[in-house]
Design an enzyme around this catalytic site. Structure first.
Site, PDB file in Angstrom:
ATOM      1  N   ILE A   1       1.385  -3.786   6.437  1.00 36.52           N
ATOM      2  CA  ILE A   1       1.215  -3.825   7.891  1.00 36.52           C
ATOM      3  C   ILE A   1      -0.114  -3.209   8.304  1.00 36.52           C
ATOM      4  O   ILE A   1      -0.621  -3.448   9.386  1.00 36.52           O
ATOM      5  CB  ILE A   1       2.403  -3.125   8.600  1.00 36.52           C
ATOM      6  CG1 ILE A   1       2.445  -3.483  10.079  1.00 36.52           C
ATOM      7  CG2 ILE A   1       2.375  -1.617   8.379  1.00 36.52           C
ATOM      8  CD1 ILE A   1       3.737  -3.121  10.775  1.00 36.52           C
ATOM      9  N   ARG A   2      -0.685  -2.397   7.419  1.00 37.19           N
ATOM     10  CA  ARG A   2      -1.938  -1.717   7.762  1.00 37.19           C
ATOM     11  C   ARG A   2      -2.857  -1.723   6.565  1.00 37.19           C
ATOM     12  O   ARG A   2      -2.415  -1.933   5.435  1.00 37.19           O
ATOM     13  CB  ARG A   2      -1.660  -0.269   8.183  1.00 37.19           C
ATOM     14  CG  ARG A   2      -1.333   0.628   7.004  1.00 37.19           C
ATOM     15  CD  ARG A   2      -0.145   1.534   7.276  1.00 37.19           C
ATOM     16  NE  ARG A   2      -0.017   2.583   6.274  1.00 37.19           N
ATOM     17  CZ  ARG A   2       0.512   2.418   5.063  1.00 37.19           C
ATOM     18  NH1 ARG A   2       0.909   1.232   4.630  1.00 37.19           N
ATOM     19  NH2 ARG A   2       0.620   3.452   4.241  1.00 37.19           N
TER      20      ARG A   2
ATOM     21  N   TYR B   1      19.601   4.773   6.761  1.00 35.55           N
ATOM     22  CA  TYR B   1      18.976   4.260   5.533  1.00 35.55           C
ATOM     23  C   TYR B   1      20.057   3.732   4.569  1.00 35.55           C
ATOM     24  O   TYR B   1      19.934   2.641   4.019  1.00 35.55           O
ATOM     25  CB  TYR B   1      18.194   5.406   4.895  1.00 35.55           C
ATOM     26  CG  TYR B   1      17.421   5.069   3.652  1.00 35.55           C
ATOM     27  CD1 TYR B   1      16.288   4.254   3.695  1.00 35.55           C
ATOM     28  CD2 TYR B   1      17.794   5.606   2.420  1.00 35.55           C
ATOM     29  CE1 TYR B   1      15.559   3.987   2.546  1.00 35.55           C
ATOM     30  CE2 TYR B   1      17.065   5.351   1.273  1.00 35.55           C
ATOM     31  CZ  TYR B   1      15.949   4.538   1.339  1.00 35.55           C
ATOM     32  OH  TYR B   1      15.231   4.285   0.198  1.00 35.55           O
TER      33      TYR B   1
ATOM     34  N   LEU C   1       0.828  -1.211   0.000  1.00 40.67           N
ATOM     35  CA  LEU C   1       0.000   0.000   0.000  1.00 40.67           C
ATOM     36  C   LEU C   1       0.864   1.263   0.000  1.00 40.67           C
ATOM     37  O   LEU C   1       0.356   2.369   0.120  1.00 40.67           O
ATOM     38  CB  LEU C   1      -0.948   0.007   1.204  1.00 40.67           C
ATOM     39  CG  LEU C   1      -1.859  -1.219   1.308  1.00 40.67           C
ATOM     40  CD1 LEU C   1      -2.792  -1.094   2.510  1.00 40.67           C
ATOM     41  CD2 LEU C   1      -2.675  -1.403   0.034  1.00 40.67           C
ATOM     42  N   GLY C   2       2.160   1.088  -0.178  1.00 42.39           N
ATOM     43  CA  GLY C   2       3.072   2.234  -0.203  1.00 42.39           C
ATOM     44  C   GLY C   2       3.132   2.876  -1.585  1.00 42.39           C
ATOM     45  O   GLY C   2       2.372   2.521  -2.486  1.00 42.39           O
ATOM     46  N   GLN C   3       4.070   3.820  -1.719  1.00 41.48           N
ATOM     47  CA  GLN C   3       4.143   4.598  -2.963  1.00 41.48           C
ATOM     48  C   GLN C   3       4.400   3.702  -4.174  1.00 41.48           C
ATOM     49  O   GLN C   3       3.729   3.816  -5.201  1.00 41.48           O
ATOM     50  CB  GLN C   3       5.258   5.661  -2.857  1.00 41.48           C
ATOM     51  CG  GLN C   3       5.234   6.659  -4.019  1.00 41.48           C
ATOM     52  CD  GLN C   3       6.546   7.399  -4.222  1.00 41.48           C
ATOM     53  OE1 GLN C   3       7.562   7.056  -3.638  1.00 41.48           O
ATOM     54  NE2 GLN C   3       6.523   8.408  -5.067  1.00 41.48           N
TER      55      GLN C   3
ATOM     56  N   LYS D   1      20.748   0.027   3.182  1.00 39.69           N
ATOM     57  CA  LYS D   1      20.717  -0.269   1.742  1.00 39.69           C
ATOM     58  C   LYS D   1      21.983  -0.982   1.283  1.00 39.69           C
ATOM     59  O   LYS D   1      21.916  -1.943   0.524  1.00 39.69           O
ATOM     60  CB  LYS D   1      20.471   1.005   0.927  1.00 39.69           C
ATOM     61  CG  LYS D   1      19.056   1.564   1.063  1.00 39.69           C
ATOM     62  CD  LYS D   1      18.011   0.542   0.615  1.00 39.69           C
ATOM     63  CE  LYS D   1      16.598   1.052   0.706  1.00 39.69           C
ATOM     64  NZ  LYS D   1      15.592  -0.003   0.471  1.00 39.69           N
TER      65      LYS D   1
HETATM   66  N1  SER Z   1      13.375   8.368  -2.146  1.00 42.77           N
HETATM   67  C1  SER Z   1      14.169   7.822  -1.089  1.00 42.77           C
HETATM   68  C2  SER Z   1      14.290   8.765   0.043  1.00 42.77           C
HETATM   69  O1  SER Z   1      14.270   9.950  -0.202  1.00 42.77           O
HETATM   70  C3  SER Z   1      15.549   7.486  -1.581  1.00 42.77           C
HETATM   71  O2  SER Z   1      15.613   6.195  -1.974  1.00 42.77           O
HETATM   72  O3  SER Z   1      14.439   8.348   1.144  1.00 42.77           O
END
Ligand code: SER
Length: 319
Positions: A35-36, A141, A10-12, A145
């Site tokens: 999850i929702r 992040y 349901l994300g982007q 990754k």
């Molecule tokens: N679009 C992502 C972010 O801005 C980068 O992978 O976190």
């Protein structure tokens, strides 16, 4: 790909990917999980299950129930949220991926998961960032990754799991907004252009980052997953992008449709620091050579389509 499980559906990315996969592979053959439950076209067009990706048993149970041969693991926290909650980001981003990989190993399934331009750091070459280069990111992040890219390589080499992935740039789309990313301004600016004819950017003038349009991102995922595996050298971390842009480039493109659109700046130091640590424009030649990556949209066509779609839509709410 015959029976596909999508996490973070349901994300982007997920909400558009699921619809496209259902169109191509059959609606009952694409199991959406998240999850929702939030309002989304994903419901009513095929199977849906609630899944917290950190729940290993449930991940495996759902994958077994539908006998999936492909996992598209999208559930993760984006860069700005991960900086706010680094330990939670580690648990979700790494724990979720490990559970996806273990499920893929158990079921002998293919697995796609996105890496990001966030996998690069301040000492990576900023221009024409090579496919193979220095990766010392300074964000949680980015750490997730890079570790994810390596973990996917490891599962391929050690266990023969057919793992594949791309390093996505900022993704622009009109259906489901992103949340908690550094590149989100590139989506917000269009919503605000329609609603207020003005936008205040949290990213500073002259800050270049890679971006692409969601239809190209979806096509890239499917193309890579369908590609001949024997031709893939960089399995899990293909650089892909369509353009390198700064906030003022979006403003100029929007002004060709909305002449009195104005852009102001109120820079957020946290997200600016993240953006400054990422490349300006990455080199995509490996993706072109190994599986024929070729995006269709540029800034002009993205701007035209975004303004048209958001202008006609009832979802152009602005916070
Ligand atoms: N679009 C992502 C972010 O801005 C980068 O992978 O976190």
């Amino acid at each position: 790909m015959k029976k596909i499980l999508v996490t973070g559906a349901l994300g982007q990315i997920g909400s558009e990917l699921v619809m496209k996969l259902r169109e191509l592979y059959g609606k009952d053959n694409v199991v959406a999980t998240d999850i929702r439950k939030v309002e989304n076209d994903v419901f009513g067009t095929g199977p849906f299950e609630i899944l917290d990706v950190t729940d290993k048993q449930k991940f495996l149970k759902i994958a077994r129930k539908y006998n999936v041969d492909t996992i598209m693991h999208l559930a993760s926290l984006l860069s700005a949220t991960a900086e706010e909650k680094p330990l939670l980001a580690w648990d979700i981003n790494m724990g979720g991926l490990l559970n996806g990989l273990e499920t893929a190993r158990e079921l002998d399934a293919q697995l796609f998961t996105p890496s990001s331009i966030g996998a690069f750091g301040p000492n990576t070459p900023k221009q024409d960032t090579p496919q193979d280069t220095l990766q010392r990111p300074t964000t949680m992040y980015g750490v997730n990754k890079v570790a994810g890219e390596l973990l996917c390589d490891y599962y391929f080499n050690k266990f023969g799991v057919d793992t594949r992935g791309v390093r996505f740039p900022g993704l622009i789309s009109y259906l489901t907004p992103p949340g908690g990313g550094t590149t989100d301004y590139a989506v917000d600016i269009y919503y605000h252009a329609i609603k207020n004819q003005s936008y205040t950017s949290y990213i500073d003038k002259g800050t270049y980052m890679d971006m692409m349009y969601m239809p190209d991102a979806i096509d890239a995922i499917i193309q890579l997953m369908e590609a001949d595996g024997s031709k893939l050298i960089h399995r899990n971390a293909f650089n892909i992008t369509a353009m390198s842009v700064a906030p003022e480039d979006f403003a100029r493109a929007i002004q060709t449709h909305i002449p009195n659109f104005t852009l102001k700046y109120d820079v957020d130091p946290v997200r600016q620091a993240i953006a400054d640590s990422w490349p300006n424009n990455i080199d995509v030649s490996a993706a072109k050579q190994e599986w024929g990556f070729q995006p269709k949209y540029d800034l002009t066509s993205i701007t035209q389509d975004m303004l048209e779609k958001l202008g006609n839509s009832s979802v152009n709410k602005v916070s």
